[in-house]
Design a protein around this motif. Structure first.
Motif, mmCIF file in Angstrom:
data_model
loop_
_atom_site.group_PDB
_atom_site.id
_atom_site.type_symbol
_atom_site.label_atom_id
_atom_site.label_comp_id
_atom_site.label_asym_id
_atom_site.label_seq_id
_atom_site.Cartn_x
_atom_site.Cartn_y
_atom_site.Cartn_z
ATOM 1 N N LEU A 77 0.842 -1.201 0.000
ATOM 2 C CA LEU A 77 0.000 0.000 0.000
ATOM 3 C C LEU A 77 0.874 1.246 0.000
ATOM 4 O O LEU A 77 1.929 1.280 0.649
ATOM 5 N N PRO A 78 0.424 2.285 -0.699
ATOM 6 C CA PRO A 78 1.156 3.557 -0.642
ATOM 7 C C PRO A 78 0.930 4.223 0.710
ATOM 8 O O PRO A 78 0.094 3.787 1.504
ATOM 9 N N ASP A 79 1.680 5.269 0.974
ATOM 10 C CA ASP A 79 1.372 6.102 2.133
ATOM 11 C C ASP A 79 0.015 6.749 1.881
ATOM 12 O O ASP A 79 -0.354 7.014 0.731
ATOM 13 N N ALA A 80 -0.715 7.011 2.944
ATOM 14 C CA ALA A 80 -2.018 7.660 2.802
ATOM 15 C C ALA A 80 -1.816 9.065 2.234
ATOM 16 O O ALA A 80 -1.071 9.862 2.808
ATOM 17 N N PRO A 81 -2.443 9.350 1.092
ATOM 18 C CA PRO A 81 -2.286 10.681 0.498
ATOM 19 C C PRO A 81 -2.829 11.785 1.403
ATOM 20 O O PRO A 81 -3.854 11.615 2.066
ATOM 21 N N ALA A 82 -2.140 12.905 1.418
ATOM 22 C CA ALA A 82 -2.596 14.072 2.183
ATOM 23 C C ALA A 82 -3.719 14.758 1.421
ATOM 24 O O ALA A 82 -3.751 14.721 0.181
ATOM 25 N N PRO A 83 -4.655 15.375 2.134
ATOM 26 C CA PRO A 83 -5.725 16.098 1.439
ATOM 27 C C PRO A 83 -5.172 17.277 0.651
ATOM 28 O O PRO A 83 -4.181 17.888 1.034
ATOM 29 N N THR A 121 -17.287 2.999 11.997
ATOM 30 C CA THR A 121 -17.365 3.311 10.578
ATOM 31 C C THR A 121 -16.300 4.334 10.212
ATOM 32 O O THR A 121 -16.088 5.316 10.928
ATOM 33 N N VAL A 122 -15.629 4.079 9.081
ATOM 34 C CA VAL A 122 -14.656 5.021 8.540
ATOM 35 C C VAL A 122 -15.188 5.510 7.194
ATOM 36 O O VAL A 122 -15.499 4.697 6.315
ATOM 37 N N TYR A 123 -15.325 6.818 7.071
ATOM 38 C CA TYR A 123 -15.713 7.458 5.811
ATOM 39 C C TYR A 123 -14.447 8.037 5.206
ATOM 40 O O TYR A 123 -13.818 8.909 5.805
ATOM 41 N N VAL A 124 -14.055 7.518 4.042
ATOM 42 C CA VAL A 124 -12.831 7.976 3.401
ATOM 43 C C VAL A 124 -13.196 8.921 2.261
ATOM 44 O O VAL A 124 -14.013 8.597 1.395
ATOM 45 N N SER A 125 -12.577 10.094 2.277
ATOM 46 C CA SER A 125 -12.774 11.083 1.209
ATOM 47 C C SER A 125 -12.330 10.493 -0.125
ATOM 48 O O SER A 125 -11.548 9.542 -0.180
ATOM 49 N N GLY A 126 -12.804 11.103 -1.206
ATOM 50 C CA GLY A 126 -12.468 10.633 -2.540
ATOM 51 C C GLY A 126 -10.966 10.560 -2.759
ATOM 52 O O GLY A 126 -10.238 11.503 -2.447
ATOM 53 N N CYS A 165 -7.008 3.811 -7.042
ATOM 54 C CA CYS A 165 -7.831 4.493 -6.029
ATOM 55 C C CYS A 165 -8.108 3.560 -4.855
ATOM 56 O O CYS A 165 -8.099 3.986 -3.696
ATOM 57 N N ALA A 166 -8.360 2.270 -5.145
ATOM 58 C CA ALA A 166 -8.627 1.293 -4.087
ATOM 59 C C ALA A 166 -7.423 1.139 -3.166
ATOM 60 O O ALA A 166 -7.582 1.019 -1.943
ATOM 61 N N LEU A 167 -6.227 1.156 -3.732
ATOM 62 C CA LEU A 167 -5.024 1.082 -2.899
ATOM 63 C C LEU A 167 -4.950 2.276 -1.948
ATOM 64 O O LEU A 167 -4.652 2.120 -0.759
ATOM 65 N N SER A 168 -5.256 3.470 -2.467
ATOM 66 C CA SER A 168 -5.245 4.668 -1.621
ATOM 67 C C SER A 168 -6.344 4.622 -0.566
ATOM 68 O O SER A 168 -6.146 5.079 0.564
ATOM 69 N N LEU A 169 -7.505 4.066 -0.916
ATOM 70 C CA LEU A 169 -8.581 3.930 0.069
ATOM 71 C C LEU A 169 -8.114 3.060 1.236
ATOM 72 O O LEU A 169 -8.308 3.421 2.404
ATOM 73 N N LEU A 170 -7.491 1.919 0.928
ATOM 74 C CA LEU A 170 -7.007 1.050 2.009
ATOM 75 C C LEU A 170 -5.888 1.719 2.796
ATOM 76 O O LEU A 170 -5.787 1.527 4.013
ATOM 77 N N ALA A 171 -5.069 2.507 2.139
ATOM 78 C CA ALA A 171 -4.022 3.246 2.854
ATOM 79 C C ALA A 171 -4.655 4.223 3.846
ATOM 80 O O ALA A 171 -4.156 4.381 4.976
ATOM 81 N N GLY A 217 -7.697 16.639 -13.725
ATOM 82 C CA GLY A 217 -7.820 15.852 -14.956
ATOM 83 C C GLY A 217 -7.696 14.352 -14.762
ATOM 84 O O GLY A 217 -7.546 13.613 -15.741
ATOM 85 N N VAL A 218 -7.771 13.889 -13.504
ATOM 86 C CA VAL A 218 -7.625 12.454 -13.263
ATOM 87 C C VAL A 218 -8.763 11.672 -13.905
ATOM 88 O O VAL A 218 -9.845 12.201 -14.164
ATOM 89 N N ALA A 219 -8.513 10.398 -14.137
ATOM 90 C CA ALA A 219 -9.481 9.531 -14.794
ATOM 91 C C ALA A 219 -10.579 9.066 -13.847
ATOM 92 O O ALA A 219 -11.736 8.930 -14.252
ATOM 93 N N VAL A 220 -10.223 8.810 -12.582
ATOM 94 C CA VAL A 220 -11.161 8.204 -11.641
ATOM 95 C C VAL A 220 -10.957 8.806 -10.253
ATOM 96 O O VAL A 220 -9.831 9.128 -9.859
ATOM 97 N N GLU A 221 -12.055 8.926 -9.519
ATOM 98 C CA GLU A 221 -12.030 9.268 -8.092
ATOM 99 C C GLU A 221 -13.015 8.349 -7.395
ATOM 100 O O GLU A 221 -14.134 8.148 -7.888
ATOM 101 N N ILE A 222 -12.609 7.779 -6.255
ATOM 102 C CA ILE A 222 -13.487 6.864 -5.512
ATOM 103 C C ILE A 222 -13.442 7.211 -4.038
ATOM 104 O O ILE A 222 -12.365 7.415 -3.461
ATOM 105 N N GLU A 223 -14.638 7.260 -3.432
ATOM 106 C CA GLU A 223 -14.745 7.426 -1.986
ATOM 107 C C GLU A 223 -15.306 6.130 -1.404
ATOM 108 O O GLU A 223 -15.900 5.324 -2.127
#
Length: 152
Positions: free
Chosen positions: A14-20, A33-38, A68-74, A140-146
């Motif tokens: 997993l990557p490091d969790a991206p900063a907002p 429950t954990v709500y993860v931003s896009g 995006c899924a990898l970042s969500l798990l991070a 301009g990213v292709a995908v965003e997932i929350e």
């Protein structure tokens, strides 16, 4: 088998969790429950940009969704103070696909994230989901997932 061990067996780091990137937090924990931003599509070479139905095909879009899924798990790992094994299940993913008006394969693109969650978590990775088109996405990213996740 722990989730951490399962990811290692699959050769997934997993990557490091991206900063907002603006005035928001990357996740909110309330109860179990954990709500993860896009999380936007990002790979080893930087942002994964493109528009489905124009400059990008479904397979490339699915790979972007997987990132995006990898970042969500991070982010979930960060929400669990570094202990990803506290993750009980994926509850819901909402995927946004940067696509042309006539592109209709958004679900196939977001399958890149859904398939990864099931590969990584087994039955606990099965989730409710939405997959929608967007006229454009940040940078301009292709995908965003929350995502919404249940933890212990």
């Amino acid at each position: 088998m722990s989730l951490t061990a399962r990811l290692a067996d699959l050769g997934i780091t997993l990557p490091d969790a991206p900063a907002p990137a603006a005035n928001y937090v990357p996740f909110v924990v309330t109860g179990n429950t954990v709500y993860v931003s896009g999380q936007i599509s990002n790979g080893p070479d930087g942002l994964i940009v493109g528009r489905l139905g124009d400059s990008m095909d479904v397979d490339a879009g699915a790979a972007a969704a997987r990132s995006c899924a990898l970042s969500l798990l991070a982010q979930v790992r960060a929400a669990c103070d570094g202990d990803l094994d506290r993750l009980k299940r994926v509850v819901k993913l909402t995927g946004f696909v940067n696509s042309t008006a006539d592109f209709t394969d958004q679900p196939k693109v977001i399958n890149g994230a859904s398939d990864f969650m099931v590969e990584a978590l087994g039955e606990a990775g099965r989730h409710a989901r939405s997959a929608v088109s967007a006229a454009s996405l940040p940078l301009g990213v292709a995908v965003e997932i929350e995502g919404i996740f249940e933890i212990e």
